[in-house]
Design a protein around this motif. Structure first.
Motif, PDB file in Angstrom:
ATOM      1  N   LEU A  73       0.825  -1.211   0.000  1.00 12.19           N
ATOM      2  CA  LEU A  73       0.000   0.000   0.000  1.00 12.19           C
ATOM      3  C   LEU A  73       0.861   1.263   0.000  1.00 12.19           C
ATOM      4  N   THR A  74       2.125   1.111  -0.362  1.00 12.14           N
ATOM      5  CA  THR A  74       3.010   2.277  -0.471  1.00 12.14           C
ATOM      6  C   THR A  74       3.689   2.330  -1.846  1.00 12.14           C
ATOM      7  N   GLY A  75       3.267   1.492  -2.767  1.00  8.28           N
ATOM      8  CA  GLY A  75       3.876   1.480  -4.097  1.00  8.28           C
ATOM      9  C   GLY A  75       5.232   0.803  -4.151  1.00  8.28           C
ATOM     10  N   THR A  76       5.647   0.173  -3.042  1.00  5.68           N
ATOM     11  CA  THR A  76       6.981  -0.439  -3.001  1.00  5.68           C
ATOM     12  C   THR A  76       7.150  -1.581  -4.007  1.00  5.68           C
ATOM     13  N   PRO A  77       6.213  -2.552  -4.088  1.00  4.81           N
ATOM     14  CA  PRO A  77       6.402  -3.629  -5.090  1.00  4.81           C
ATOM     15  C   PRO A  77       6.412  -3.099  -6.519  1.00  4.81           C
ATOM     16  N   GLU A  78       5.547  -2.112  -6.807  1.00  2.93           N
ATOM     17  CA  GLU A  78       5.498  -1.570  -8.169  1.00  2.93           C
ATOM     18  C   GLU A  78       6.815  -0.875  -8.520  1.00  2.93           C
ATOM     19  N   ALA A  79       7.387  -0.152  -7.538  1.00  2.00           N
ATOM     20  CA  ALA A  79       8.674   0.502  -7.781  1.00  2.00           C
ATOM     21  C   ALA A  79       9.774  -0.531  -8.011  1.00  2.00           C
TER      22      ALA A  79
END
Length: 313
Positions: A73-79
């Motif tokens: 929920l912090t965009g970490t995997p997408e980054a």
């Protein structure tokens, strides 16, 4: 201590079930080889991935001071996927260690971007920050999907987006043992991470080096996320469910809770993998799909449940 022993016993039972599932093939003559090359690595990968994501979740919650936030929920995997995609396009032959480092660095940049947004979000409503994280992760995910579509790499992207363990074998999961090293490091700095959760002003007044401690927390979260993503793919909700369930039962003593949070994440992910393999045997449902159903239910329960038990012992 009694609770830890119970959790260890549950994890041991699930591990035995995971390695014996479809046990007939273990007695065909090559059972020992099958156990060593496939069954044990798969079980160990599920345990390490679950523990790593659960620990990453509790660190993120302390850093942003919100219990409804976790790495997904912090965009970490997408980054991290963006970094992996860049490596695949520019240097496809890079060693796994190099891909891990690039993914971790990319995940760290993504988390810094989320924190920059978080400083501008009012803290009156606990749901506002997770919603901002969902939007931020959605934007990063859309960019990653567009680049992958342009480069004809959507198949790679689907592997990273859907966490499952069917391809885990000896020689393809060993980097996950880094989770154990990071767990020891996290235990050593648990008190500092706890103070970090009090907020910047309180942490500085207590003599904590706020910037350095927060940077250390972000590096731990980014590295844990990259280790799991590169090896088995993304798992939503693990970092949200395990820390919250333990916290509601045990209170907020982070140092005392860390072993239970790690064990809880390992139990939940391994159980999701076993269920996914058993429901439609011999076919498999990805563990991330099974866990997403469970995690979404727990998330909704957390939104409406009564306040947690106040017990720090």
């Amino acid at each position: 201590m009694r609770l830890i022993l119970v959790m260890v016993a549950v994890l041991a039972g699930l591990s035995l079930g995971s390695m014996m599932l479809g046990a007939a093939s273990l007695f065909d003559g090559d059972g020992g080889w099958l156990l060593l090359v496939s069954r044990f690595p798969r079980t160990a990968a599920a345990i390490l991935a679950g523990a790593g994501l659960a620990l990453a979740g509790v660190v993120v919650q302390q850093v942003v001071q919100n219990r409804l936030v976790e790495p997904s929920l912090t965009g970490t995997p997408e980054a991290a996927m963006m970094g992996l995609l860049a490596v695949t396009m520019i240097a496809p032959g890079m060693a796994v260690a190099g891909k891990m480092l690039i993914a971790a660095a990319s995940a760290l940049v993504g988390m810094i971007g989320f924190l920059a947004l978080a400083t501008r979000v009012p803290r009156q409503g606990p749901m506002l920050l997770p919603i901002v994280g969902l939007v931020y992760g959605g934007i990063l995910g859309a960019v990653v999907t567009y680049i992958a579509w342009q480069a004809d790499l959507l198949q790679y992207l689907s592997i990273w987006q859907l966490g499952e363990f069917s391809s885990v074998m000896q020689g393809r999961y060993e980097w996950l043992w880094g989770v154990a090293v990071l767990a020891l490091l996290l235990y050593a700095v648990a008190d500092r991470i706890t103070i970090l959760g009090l907020g910047e002003a309180q942490a500085r007044s207590l003599g904590l080096s706020y910037t350095q401690t927060r940077a250390l927390g972000l590096v731990i979260v980014s590295t844990l996320t990259a280790l799991v993503l590169v090896t088995v793919g993304a798992f939503p909700f693990v970092g949200l469910v395990a820390p919250n369930l333990v916290s509601r039962w045990r209170g907020d003593n982070l140092r005392a809770n860390l072993p239970m949070i790690a064990l809880g994440g390992a139990i939940l992910v391994l159980a999701a993998d076993v269920i996914g393999r058993a429901v439609r045997y011999p076919f498999e449902i990805p563990a991330a799909t099974v866990f997403a159903v469970f995690g979404a239910g727990v998330f909704l329960w957390l939104l409406h449940a009564a306040p947690r038990r106040q017990n720090d012992g």
